[in-house]
Design a protein around this motif. Structure first.
Motif, PDB file in Angstrom:
ATOM      1  N   UNK A  30      15.287 -17.404 -32.580  1.00 17.20           N
ATOM      2  CA  UNK A  30      16.577 -16.188 -33.120  1.00 17.20           C
ATOM      3  C   UNK A  30      16.955 -16.927 -34.397  1.00 17.20           C
ATOM      4  N   UNK A  31      17.401 -17.935 -34.598  1.00 18.73           N
ATOM      5  CA  UNK A  31      17.925 -18.624 -35.557  1.00 18.73           C
ATOM      6  C   UNK A  31      16.991 -18.664 -36.923  1.00 18.73           C
ATOM      7  N   UNK A  32      15.610 -18.766 -36.677  1.00 20.12           N
ATOM      8  CA  UNK A  32      14.595 -18.872 -37.706  1.00 20.12           C
ATOM      9  C   UNK A  32      14.606 -17.162 -38.102  1.00 20.12           C
ATOM     10  N   UNK A  33      14.856 -16.176 -37.178  1.00 21.97           N
ATOM     11  CA  UNK A  33      14.676 -14.755 -37.817  1.00 21.97           C
ATOM     12  C   UNK A  33      15.962 -14.441 -38.490  1.00 21.97           C
ATOM     13  N   UNK A  34      16.925 -14.736 -38.224  1.00 23.55           N
ATOM     14  CA  UNK A  34      18.277 -14.651 -38.975  1.00 23.55           C
ATOM     15  C   UNK A  34      17.819 -15.043 -40.272  1.00 23.55           C
ATOM     16  N   UNK A  35      17.179 -16.167 -40.486  1.00 26.53           N
ATOM     17  CA  UNK A  35      17.018 -16.690 -41.743  1.00 26.53           C
ATOM     18  C   UNK A  35      15.878 -15.999 -42.513  1.00 26.53           C
ATOM     19  N   UNK A  36      15.359 -14.993 -42.032  1.00 25.40           N
ATOM     20  CA  UNK A  36      14.207 -14.024 -42.446  1.00 25.40           C
ATOM     21  C   UNK A  36      12.940 -15.049 -42.773  1.00 25.40           C
ATOM     22  N   UNK A  37      12.738 -15.829 -41.923  1.00 22.98           N
ATOM     23  CA  UNK A  37      11.460 -16.696 -41.989  1.00 22.98           C
ATOM     24  C   UNK A  37      10.348 -15.919 -41.532  1.00 22.98           C
ATOM     25  N   UNK A  38       9.078 -16.405 -42.084  1.00 22.39           N
ATOM     26  CA  UNK A  38       8.105 -15.604 -41.739  1.00 22.39           C
ATOM     27  C   UNK A  38       7.378 -16.383 -40.473  1.00 22.39           C
ATOM     28  N   UNK A  39       6.527 -15.930 -39.563  1.00 20.80           N
ATOM     29  CA  UNK A  39       5.882 -16.455 -38.464  1.00 20.80           C
ATOM     30  C   UNK A  39       4.581 -16.429 -38.275  1.00 20.80           C
ATOM     31  N   UNK A  40       3.726 -17.326 -37.635  1.00 24.96           N
ATOM     32  CA  UNK A  40       2.437 -17.364 -37.360  1.00 24.96           C
ATOM     33  C   UNK A  40       1.987 -17.872 -36.178  1.00 24.96           C
ATOM     34  N   UNK A  41       1.217 -17.514 -35.663  1.00 24.83           N
ATOM     35  CA  UNK A  41       0.421 -18.079 -34.320  1.00 24.83           C
ATOM     36  C   UNK A  41       0.023 -19.464 -34.417  1.00 24.83           C
ATOM     37  N   UNK A  42       0.399 -20.610 -33.794  1.00 28.62           N
ATOM     38  CA  UNK A  42       0.047 -21.936 -33.966  1.00 28.62           C
ATOM     39  C   UNK A  42      -0.070 -22.342 -32.530  1.00 28.62           C
ATOM     40  N   UNK A  43      -1.340 -22.645 -32.118  1.00 27.49           N
ATOM     41  CA  UNK A  43      -1.664 -23.314 -30.810  1.00 27.49           C
ATOM     42  C   UNK A  43      -0.632 -22.384 -29.711  1.00 27.49           C
ATOM     43  N   UNK A  44      -0.695 -21.083 -29.860  1.00 32.81           N
ATOM     44  CA  UNK A  44      -0.035 -20.478 -28.895  1.00 32.81           C
ATOM     45  C   UNK A  44       1.229 -20.205 -29.020  1.00 32.81           C
ATOM     46  N   UNK A  45       2.036 -20.798 -29.894  1.00 32.80           N
ATOM     47  CA  UNK A  45       3.282 -20.670 -30.178  1.00 32.80           C
ATOM     48  C   UNK A  45       3.582 -19.749 -31.702  1.00 32.80           C
ATOM     49  N   UNK A  46       4.801 -19.001 -31.294  1.00 27.85           N
ATOM     50  CA  UNK A  46       5.168 -17.951 -32.534  1.00 27.85           C
ATOM     51  C   UNK A  46       5.950 -19.112 -33.469  1.00 27.85           C
ATOM     52  N   UNK A  47       5.433 -19.580 -34.616  1.00 27.65           N
ATOM     53  CA  UNK A  47       6.390 -20.790 -35.225  1.00 27.65           C
ATOM     54  C   UNK A  47       6.531 -19.906 -36.645  1.00 27.65           C
ATOM     55  N   UNK A  48       7.753 -20.550 -37.183  1.00 28.44           N
ATOM     56  CA  UNK A  48       7.841 -20.181 -38.585  1.00 28.44           C
ATOM     57  C   UNK A  48       6.902 -20.754 -39.679  1.00 28.44           C
ATOM     58  N   UNK A  49       6.280 -20.114 -40.495  1.00 29.17           N
ATOM     59  CA  UNK A  49       5.269 -20.791 -41.527  1.00 29.17           C
ATOM     60  C   UNK A  49       6.194 -20.988 -42.763  1.00 29.17           C
ATOM     61  N   UNK A  50       7.209 -20.118 -42.846  1.00 29.87           N
ATOM     62  CA  UNK A  50       7.657 -20.235 -44.302  1.00 29.87           C
ATOM     63  C   UNK A  50       9.131 -19.405 -44.415  1.00 29.87           C
ATOM     64  N   UNK A  51      10.080 -20.281 -44.825  1.00 27.51           N
ATOM     65  CA  UNK A  51      11.371 -19.731 -44.995  1.00 27.51           C
ATOM     66  C   UNK A  51      11.646 -19.141 -46.398  1.00 27.51           C
ATOM     67  N   UNK A  52      11.440 -19.865 -47.647  1.00 26.45           N
ATOM     68  CA  UNK A  52      11.565 -19.709 -49.054  1.00 26.45           C
ATOM     69  C   UNK A  52      10.190 -19.437 -49.483  1.00 26.45           C
ATOM     70  N   UNK A  53       9.663 -20.626 -49.693  1.00 26.30           N
ATOM     71  CA  UNK A  53       8.162 -20.503 -50.226  1.00 26.30           C
ATOM     72  C   UNK A  53       7.724 -22.073 -49.775  1.00 26.30           C
ATOM     73  N   UNK A  54       6.220 -21.992 -49.634  1.00 31.16           N
ATOM     74  CA  UNK A  54       5.590 -23.375 -49.277  1.00 31.16           C
ATOM     75  C   UNK A  54       6.094 -24.449 -50.353  1.00 31.16           C
ATOM     76  N   UNK A 110       3.708 -24.066 -42.782  1.00 32.77           N
ATOM     77  CA  UNK A 110       2.956 -24.062 -44.268  1.00 32.77           C
ATOM     78  C   UNK A 110       3.425 -25.368 -45.077  1.00 32.77           C
ATOM     79  N   UNK A 111       4.537 -25.747 -45.419  1.00 34.22           N
ATOM     80  CA  UNK A 111       4.752 -26.938 -46.135  1.00 34.22           C
ATOM     81  C   UNK A 111       4.466 -28.079 -45.260  1.00 34.22           C
ATOM     82  N   UNK A 112       4.575 -28.135 -44.076  1.00 34.82           N
ATOM     83  CA  UNK A 112       4.154 -29.349 -43.252  1.00 34.82           C
ATOM     84  C   UNK A 112       2.666 -29.650 -43.281  1.00 34.82           C
ATOM     85  N   UNK A 113       2.009 -28.649 -43.513  1.00 38.00           N
ATOM     86  CA  UNK A 113       0.604 -28.706 -43.692  1.00 38.00           C
ATOM     87  C   UNK A 113       0.261 -29.417 -45.319  1.00 38.00           C
ATOM     88  N   UNK A 114       0.662 -28.772 -46.263  1.00 36.41           N
ATOM     89  CA  UNK A 114       0.546 -29.421 -47.414  1.00 36.41           C
ATOM     90  C   UNK A 114       1.139 -30.855 -47.601  1.00 36.41           C
TER      91      UNK A 114
END
Length: 363
Positions: free
Chosen positions: A10-34, A225-229
């Motif tokens: 919920x905290x991430x949604x309030x921050x307007x993060x975009x989400x992705x499915x990763x390993x069966x989890x809905x996780x923030x992939x990006x907040x501002x930009x990678x 996304x940034x964690x991956x790069x």
């Protein structure tokens, strides 16, 4: 299938993060930009919600014997408050997962905590329980993934940021050490570990305290996304990309983490890996740097300059720090030395490239 959500969702949604499915989890992939998030970690600090990682504890008289049987490194050398990186392999020495094993500080409720990758917590809990029961060992194995939030703060400024919010002397905490403490008023485990190559810490705390810890760390929120790069610039492995028991079956020696294999211990896969260590792997994971324009991606072919296929890309990106396209790839051992001339086939077009040692950055 319903995706699992981290306590901070919920905290991430309030921050307007975009989400992705990763390993069966809905996780923030990006907040501002990678790029913004990546650069913040390299130059200042960033925070990551990594609660999708598994947390499994092992305790009891045979906890050491059990954990040693199922990980490649030597857990018997760990003192309380120390951690190590290792692999979990099958009988053929093929990697099922990589993990960090913590021997928890004195006074902790459990002796060991190990961290499997996202979505692997159920499978690894069952693996530990099955081995325990088969061998008649006296150990308690508990999947505590839903009992922890895990937050990473990484970057040159991370030590000062966290020091202002904790009672733990961070200067006395070396790499791969873990301590009990309080962060932002929340009882936590603080480990000097990370996945970015920068100074940093990973904090495990109860889910009901996660927002207090997250909010107290005043730095750039970062997504997967940034964690991956960031990890790719360091040449770190990603489960499902650099290894997978079916799609990318690899031994630790092929994947470049042979240093985590303690052949003087007994573990599942040891005999097979002893043979690989003696003969050397036929293929190795190497860094690749494109010299032509283009971005290497997972699955792209690697060829000789004459066009003979010799390998494939496992992970690739445009490096935000270097400004050049980089990748990891499996190639025959004969091509694994730095500065071998190769080609990467990008959308059907061969691009000039060279092999590189990793990490790509000097850290």
């Amino acid at each position: 299938m319903t995706l699992r959500a981290p306590p901070l969702s919920a905290v991430h949604r309030r921050a307007d993060a975009s989400f992705t499915d990763f390993g069966g989890w809905e996780m923030p992939v990006e907040f501002e930009s990678i790029r913004t998030e990546h650069e913040a970690v390299r130059s200042e600090a960033g925070k990551f919600d990594v609660s999708h990682m598994g947390q499994i504890t092992v305790d009891g008289p045979d906890a050491t014997t059990l954990t040693q049987r199922l990980t490649t490194n030597d857990v018997t050398v760990l003192d309380p408050g120390e951690a190590q990186y290792g692999a979990i392999t099958d009988e053929d020495g093929i990697m099922l997962d990589d993990t960090v094993v913590y021997r928890l500080p004195e006074g902790a409720a459990d002796e060991f905590l190990f961290i499997p990758n996202a979505g692997h917590d159920g499978e690894m809990t069952e693996r530990w329980l099955s081995e325990r029961d088969e061998r008649g060992l006296d150990a308690t194995v508990t999947n505590r993934t839903e009992e922890y939030s895990m937050i990473a703060v990484q970057g040159p400024d991370a030590p000062d940021l966290l020091a202002a919010e904790t009672d733990v002397s961070l200067a006395g905490l070396s790499r791969f050490e873990v301590a009990d403490g309080v962060v932002a008023g929340v009882d936590s485990l603080i480990a000097r570990t990370g996945y970015t190559g920068e100074p940093g810490f990973e904090i495990l705390c109860p889910p009901n305290g996660a927002e207090a810890v997250w909010s107290a760390l005043e730095c750039q929120p970062c997504g997967l996304g940034a964690r991956d790069t960031l990890r790719l610039e360091m040449g770190f492995l990603l489960s499902g990309q650099e290894f997978h028991p079916v799609d990318e079956p690899r031994t630790p020696y092929e994947a470049g983490i042979g240093w985590t294999v303690a052949l003087d211990t007994e573990f599942v896969g040891r005999d097979a890996l002893e043979g690989v260590a003696a003969d050397g792997p036929e293929e190795k994971l190497v860094g690749i740097e494109l010299l032509d324009r283009g971005v290497p991606r997972h699955g792209y072919d690697v060829t000789t300059p004459q066009g003979e296929p010799i390998g494939h890309i496992t992970s690739g990106t445009m490096s935000p720090t270097l400004g050049s396209p980089i990748a990891l790839a499996y190639v025959p051992a004969a091509y694994a030395e730095p500065d071998e001339s190769v080609r990467v086939v990008v959308r059907g077009e061969p691009k000039k490239a060279r092999t590189r040692s990793t990490p790509f950055l000097d850290r």
